[in-house]
Design a protein around this motif. Structure first.
Motif, PDB file in Angstrom:
ATOM      1  N   PHE A 105      -0.711   0.891  32.537  1.00 45.96           N
ATOM      2  CA  PHE A 105      -0.779   0.535  33.957  1.00 45.96           C
ATOM      3  C   PHE A 105      -1.115  -0.941  34.126  1.00 45.96           C
ATOM      4  CE2 PHE A 105      -1.578   5.069  35.492  1.00 45.96           C
ATOM      5  CZ  PHE A 105      -0.360   5.137  36.134  1.00 45.96           C
ATOM      6  N   GLY A 106      -2.032  -1.422  33.279  1.00 49.64           N
ATOM      7  CA  GLY A 106      -2.437  -2.817  33.373  1.00 49.64           C
ATOM      8  C   GLY A 106      -1.263  -3.748  33.180  1.00 49.64           C
ATOM      9  N   LEU A 107      -0.485  -3.484  32.134  1.00 48.40           N
ATOM     10  CA  LEU A 107       0.669  -4.351  31.869  1.00 48.40           C
ATOM     11  C   LEU A 107       1.670  -4.280  33.027  1.00 48.40           C
ATOM     12  CD1 LEU A 107       2.334  -6.205  30.079  1.00 48.40           C
ATOM     13  CD2 LEU A 107       3.269  -4.188  28.928  1.00 48.40           C
ATOM     14  N   ALA A 108       1.925  -3.045  33.491  1.00 52.34           N
ATOM     15  CA  ALA A 108       2.916  -2.883  34.562  1.00 52.34           C
ATOM     16  C   ALA A 108       2.456  -3.595  35.837  1.00 52.34           C
ATOM     17  CB  ALA A 108       3.158  -1.397  34.835  1.00 52.34           C
ATOM     18  N   GLU A 109       1.172  -3.448  36.178  1.00 60.08           N
ATOM     19  CA  GLU A 109       0.666  -4.106  37.393  1.00 60.08           C
ATOM     20  C   GLU A 109       0.716  -5.620  37.256  1.00 60.08           C
ATOM     21  OE1 GLU A 109      -0.134  -2.978  40.484  1.00 60.08           O
ATOM     22  OE2 GLU A 109       0.764  -1.206  39.582  1.00 60.08           O
ATOM     23  N   LEU A 110       0.417  -6.091  36.042  1.00 64.29           N
ATOM     24  CA  LEU A 110       0.435  -7.539  35.823  1.00 64.29           C
ATOM     25  C   LEU A 110       1.841  -8.090  36.056  1.00 64.29           C
ATOM     26  CD1 LEU A 110      -1.286  -9.954  35.024  1.00 64.29           C
ATOM     27  CD2 LEU A 110      -0.684  -9.520  32.637  1.00 64.29           C
ATOM     28  N   VAL A 111       2.827  -7.408  35.475  1.00 64.75           N
ATOM     29  CA  VAL A 111       4.205  -7.874  35.671  1.00 64.75           C
ATOM     30  C   VAL A 111       4.558  -7.812  37.155  1.00 64.75           C
ATOM     31  CG1 VAL A 111       6.634  -7.471  35.140  1.00 64.75           C
ATOM     32  CG2 VAL A 111       4.902  -7.177  33.352  1.00 64.75           C
ATOM     33  N   HIS A 112       4.160  -6.726  37.817  1.00 59.90           N
ATOM     34  CA  HIS A 112       4.443  -6.600  39.257  1.00 59.90           C
ATOM     35  C   HIS A 112       3.825  -7.768  40.031  1.00 59.90           C
ATOM     36  CE1 HIS A 112       4.667  -5.085  43.332  1.00 59.90           C
ATOM     37  NE2 HIS A 112       3.351  -5.081  43.424  1.00 59.90           N
ATOM     38  N   GLY A 113       2.612  -8.145  39.613  1.00 58.27           N
ATOM     39  CA  GLY A 113       1.934  -9.239  40.296  1.00 58.27           C
ATOM     40  C   GLY A 113       2.682 -10.556  40.150  1.00 58.27           C
ATOM     41  N   ILE A 114       3.273 -10.742  38.958  1.00 59.72           N
ATOM     42  CA  ILE A 114       3.973 -11.992  38.692  1.00 59.72           C
ATOM     43  C   ILE A 114       5.359 -11.982  39.326  1.00 59.72           C
ATOM     44  CG2 ILE A 114       4.977 -13.401  36.834  1.00 59.72           C
ATOM     45  CD1 ILE A 114       2.600 -12.290  35.089  1.00 59.72           C
ATOM     46  N   TYR A 115       5.989 -10.820  39.296  1.00 56.12           N
ATOM     47  CA  TYR A 115       7.378 -10.727  39.766  1.00 56.12           C
ATOM     48  C   TYR A 115       7.502  -9.489  40.632  1.00 56.12           C
ATOM     49  CZ  TYR A 115      12.509 -10.563  39.462  1.00 56.12           C
ATOM     50  OH  TYR A 115      13.848 -10.532  39.756  1.00 56.12           O
ATOM     51  N   ASP A 116       7.514  -9.681  41.962  1.00 54.88           N
ATOM     52  CA  ASP A 116       7.341  -8.503  42.813  1.00 54.88           C
ATOM     53  C   ASP A 116       8.589  -7.636  42.953  1.00 54.88           C
ATOM     54  OD1 ASP A 116       8.798  -9.985  44.556  1.00 54.88           O
ATOM     55  OD2 ASP A 116       7.278 -10.075  46.141  1.00 54.88           O
ATOM     56  N   LEU A 117       9.699  -8.037  42.331  1.00 51.83           N
ATOM     57  CA  LEU A 117      10.849  -7.129  42.346  1.00 51.83           C
ATOM     58  C   LEU A 117      10.741  -6.076  41.233  1.00 51.83           C
ATOM     59  CD1 LEU A 117      13.857  -9.419  43.295  1.00 51.83           C
ATOM     60  CD2 LEU A 117      12.540  -7.844  44.718  1.00 51.83           C
ATOM     61  N   VAL A 118       9.696  -6.217  40.413  1.00 47.41           N
ATOM     62  CA  VAL A 118       9.328  -5.109  39.539  1.00 47.41           C
ATOM     63  C   VAL A 118       8.259  -4.330  40.303  1.00 47.41           C
ATOM     64  CG1 VAL A 118       8.172  -4.450  37.400  1.00 47.41           C
ATOM     65  CG2 VAL A 118       9.847  -6.302  37.396  1.00 47.41           C
ATOM     66  N   PRO A 119       8.579  -3.113  40.753  1.00 48.56           N
ATOM     67  CA  PRO A 119       7.636  -2.414  41.626  1.00 48.56           C
ATOM     68  C   PRO A 119       6.348  -2.046  40.896  1.00 48.56           C
ATOM     69  CG  PRO A 119       9.745  -1.236  41.472  1.00 48.56           C
ATOM     70  CD  PRO A 119       9.780  -2.337  40.465  1.00 48.56           C
ATOM     71  N   SER A 120       5.288  -1.892  41.672  1.00 54.33           N
ATOM     72  CA  SER A 120       4.045  -1.393  41.121  1.00 54.33           C
ATOM     73  C   SER A 120       4.246   0.075  40.766  1.00 54.33           C
ATOM     74  CB  SER A 120       2.930  -1.528  42.150  1.00 54.33           C
ATOM     75  OG  SER A 120       1.874  -0.644  41.819  1.00 54.33           O
ATOM     76  N   VAL A 121       4.143   0.385  39.473  1.00 56.61           N
ATOM     77  CA  VAL A 121       4.491   1.738  39.052  1.00 56.61           C
ATOM     78  C   VAL A 121       3.547   2.763  39.669  1.00 56.61           C
ATOM     79  CG1 VAL A 121       4.722   3.287  37.099  1.00 56.61           C
ATOM     80  CG2 VAL A 121       5.549   0.943  36.925  1.00 56.61           C
ATOM     81  N   PHE A 122       2.266   2.439  39.690  1.00 53.63           N
ATOM     82  CA  PHE A 122       1.396   3.500  40.183  1.00 53.63           C
ATOM     83  C   PHE A 122       1.446   3.645  41.696  1.00 53.63           C
ATOM     84  CE2 PHE A 122      -2.006   0.418  40.724  1.00 53.63           C
ATOM     85  CZ  PHE A 122      -2.833   0.992  41.670  1.00 53.63           C
ATOM     86  N   LEU A 123       1.741   2.546  42.394  1.00 50.68           N
ATOM     87  CA  LEU A 123       1.984   2.705  43.835  1.00 50.68           C
ATOM     88  C   LEU A 123       3.253   3.527  44.063  1.00 50.68           C
ATOM     89  CD1 LEU A 123       1.133  -0.610  45.709  1.00 50.68           C
ATOM     90  CD2 LEU A 123      -0.107   1.554  45.630  1.00 50.68           C
ATOM     91  N   ALA A 124       4.246   3.281  43.208  1.00 52.88           N
ATOM     92  CA  ALA A 124       5.499   4.025  43.352  1.00 52.88           C
ATOM     93  C   ALA A 124       5.258   5.516  43.128  1.00 52.88           C
ATOM     94  CB  ALA A 124       6.546   3.497  42.380  1.00 52.88           C
ATOM     95  N   ILE A 125       4.421   5.836  42.149  1.00 52.27           N
ATOM     96  CA  ILE A 125       4.146   7.253  41.880  1.00 52.27           C
ATOM     97  C   ILE A 125       3.365   7.863  43.037  1.00 52.27           C
ATOM     98  CG2 ILE A 125       2.871   8.835  40.397  1.00 52.27           C
ATOM     99  CD1 ILE A 125       3.649   7.055  38.032  1.00 52.27           C
TER     100      ILE A 125
ATOM    101  N   PRO B 105      14.610  -5.822  34.766  1.00 58.95           N
ATOM    102  CA  PRO B 105      13.202  -6.124  34.503  1.00 58.95           C
ATOM    103  C   PRO B 105      12.293  -4.920  34.749  1.00 58.95           C
ATOM    104  CG  PRO B 105      14.206  -7.866  35.823  1.00 58.95           C
ATOM    105  CD  PRO B 105      15.210  -6.771  35.723  1.00 58.95           C
ATOM    106  N   ALA B 106      12.623  -4.106  35.734  1.00 59.44           N
ATOM    107  CA  ALA B 106      11.777  -2.948  36.016  1.00 59.44           C
ATOM    108  C   ALA B 106      11.823  -1.958  34.846  1.00 59.44           C
ATOM    109  CB  ALA B 106      12.224  -2.266  37.309  1.00 59.44           C
ATOM    110  N   ILE B 107      13.024  -1.705  34.363  1.00 56.01           N
ATOM    111  CA  ILE B 107      13.158  -0.770  33.241  1.00 56.01           C
ATOM    112  C   ILE B 107      12.422  -1.316  32.024  1.00 56.01           C
ATOM    113  CG2 ILE B 107      14.796   0.228  31.603  1.00 56.01           C
ATOM    114  CD1 ILE B 107      16.818   0.353  33.930  1.00 56.01           C
TER     115      ILE B 107
END
Ligand code: MTE
Ligand code: MO
Length: 550
Positions: free
Chosen positions: A19-39, A118-120
């Motif tokens: 989750f940490g890595l995914a959120e970090l990427v989301h923070g840097i590039y917002d077209l990668v959705p926040s995975v846990f918000l998406a869930i 990038p999301a995948i």
């Protein structure tokens, strides 16, 4: 900690890293959705109608933290159980991780704005990192019994406990490690240190990601004034004078006539507001229309615009509740937008009976097309109290329709207007709320609090009453539980579409008192005393408070 607990912990730590890595990427590039918000968002969409719909609708306020916390805890538990499962079968655990990946991908792809590759990649690397680390922790801390029952049980039984140092790997573990070239074993006492450090890193990454992404920025975004009227000529930009002083009553506790944007109630199903790039945004008008059209933001600003004071309220509002606010909206008439699509009063038929507003996040609201054409100020609004719409209130554009609750009409982050027949059920209708949502006449006591202990003497009992589009004709206050009623003094009606302030100067005598308020709308109809809950068509009953006068 026994081995199962350690395996569980390792799995959970892996999830935190992922989750940490995914959120970090989301923070840097917002077209990668926040995975846990998406869930979490997926959980909202999947929650069946009828059950807890009330709670879901009020996500705009209090339930978000609860939902997010449950999503996080739920994910950690699942990951922990996969860790335990991996003790028996790494393959099964791996399949479980793949299942989580599938859920994350599906959830991510339901988000409105996404860069697919990038999301995948992010989801795959996050899961890979989490799973690898959990496996590393489990394997190197001597937990798995790949060979039948040796490491844990055997030494404890065959040798005196004191002579079986818990840190010492057994022979076959050494053997495997020697041949796995995957590094050295982690002594048990280091398990917590390593796991804890990884959890801290994961949480820090998640926190950084949250901070970088909209979460905080949304609230603090400075208000941008709207700029209409760039074009001259025939285009009119009708503005309103400031509200007259007579429309407000100065009493402590009275809500301001115009609700400041930051205090305006907030209700939606979006865990994080869609952030729309206005240069790429357009509003399309389609369905049963003669001439499908679409508008850019510039197109809208170049049309005749107007300001309109409209009170919005939420069907979920309890009697006496705060899910009602009043603002000065700037926008173009919905009827002007429809006109461009070839729709007017004369040509609305069965096939175009319903106007459905669709949002960037897929939410829908639908109401009788006639409401957009009967002369009321139904707007495609892009301004709120002189500023651009705040992100959370629907930037760049939303619908505002006086007289109907928000759930059928007030689509935020509007991207599409579709004319269709009455059979289509919009978001909350699918979830058992009433098909039509006329706002019920209501009144609220604001200047005196329930349970207050007051001094005898003059006490102003005041507040707001609303019957949008009909206006308020009379407000009465009772201080004896509804036995007798007293006419309240009304502020000037700013507009029939807005709420109206009232006050009753009560000469309070010592004792216990039940204070009630009731309003009569502009058509002479007094609100009903019968208490009903918000579901399915809006709460009714008189707002009642109890006070003690000493
Ligand atoms: N896209 C979208 N628009 C929406 C909603 C939503 O969940 N999503 N909620 C509606 C409801 S139920 C209400 S009461 C109003 C609230 O608008 P506000 O948050 O600006 O007060 O927005 C309406 N528009
Ligand atoms: Mo609502």
């Amino acid at each position: 900690m026994n081995r199962k607990m350690r395996a569980f912990t390792a799995g959970a730590v892996g999830a935190i890293l992922a989750f940490g890595l995914a959120e970090l990427v989301h923070g840097i590039y917002d077209l990668v959705p926040s995975v846990f918000l998406a869930i979490a968002q997926g959980i909202i969409e999947l929650t069946p109608g009828g059950f807890a719909t009330q709670a879901i609708e009020t996500l705009g306020s209090a339930d978000i933290p609860v939902l997010i916390a449950s999503t996080v805890v739920g994910s950690l538990v699942v990951a922990g159980l996969l860790g335990v499962l991996s003790l028996r079968s790494r393959l099964a655990a791996l399949l479980g991780v793949a299942g989580l990946g599938a859920i994350a991908l599906v959830a991510a792809f339901t988000e409105p704005f996404i860069a697919p590759i990038p999301a995948i990649l992010t989801i795959l690397s996050a899961l890979g990192l989490g799973a690898w680390f959990a496996d590393y922790l489990i394997r190197t801390s001597d937990l798995r019994t790949d060979a039948p029952s040796k490491k844990e049980a055997a030494p404890a039984q065959d040798a005196p406990a004191a002579e079986a140092p818990r840190e010492a790997p057994t022979m076959d573990v050494r053997y495997k490690e020697a041949h796995s070239n995957r590094g050295i074993a982690v002594p048990r006492k280091n398990f917590l240190a390593l796991g804890g450090a990884a959890a801290v890193v994961g949480l820090a990454a998640a926190g950084t990601g949250r901070a970088l992404s909209g979460g905080a920025a949304q609230e603090t975004a400075a208000a941008t004034p709207i700029k209409v009227g760039s074009t001259g000529g025939a285009v009119t930009h009708a503005t309103l004078p400031p509200p007259p002083a007579a429309a407000s009553i100065e009493v402590a506790g009275m809500p301001p006539l115009m609700t400041p944007n930051e205090d305006f109630y907030l209700i939606d199903t979006a865990l994080s507001s869609p952030r729309i790039n206005v240069d790429r945004w357009k509003l399309s008008v389609k369905g049963a229309v003669e001439n499908p059209v679409s508008f850019t933001y510039e197109d809208l600003l170049g049309m005749p615009t107007r300001e309109s004071d409209v009170t919005l309220s939420c069907v979920s509002n309890e009697v006496g509740g705060g899910l009602v606010s009043n603002a000065r909206w700037t926008g173009v008439l919905l009827s002007d937008v429809l006109k461009e699509a070839g729709v007017g009063r004369g040509n609305v038929g069965r096939a175009s009976e319903q106007l459905v507003g669709r949002s960037a996040d897929g939410w829908t609201g639908g109401f009788k097309t006639g409401l957009a054409l009967d002369g009321r100020d139904a707007l495609v609004a892009f301004g709120m109290n002189g500023s651009e719409l705040p992100v959370e209130h629907g930037y760049p554009a939303r619908l505002v329709v006086p007289g109907v609750y928000g759930y059928v009409s007030a689509t935020k982050w509007l991207t599409e207007i579709e004319l269709t027949d009455w059979d289509f059920d919009a978001y909350w209708i699918q979830r058992t709320w009433a098909k039509e949502g006329p706002v019920k006449t209501q009144s609220r006591i604001d200047t005196v609090e329930d349970g207050a202990v007051l001094e005898a003497g003059p006490i102003p009992v005041g507040g707001v009453a609303w019957a949008p589009h009909k206006g308020i004709e009379r407000v009465e206050v009772s201080t004896d539980g509804g036995e007798t009623w007293n006419e309240a003094r009304l502020a000037a009606q700013l507009d029939p579409d807005t709420w109206r302030q009232y006050v009753y100067e009560w000469d309070a005598k010592p004792g216990e008192h039940a204070i009630k308020v009731r309003a009569t709308d502009g058509e002479g109809e007094t609100q009903t005393a019968k208490p009903t809950p918000p579901h399915p068509s809006g709460a009714t009953g008189y707002h009642t408070i109890r006070v003690t006068v000493a």
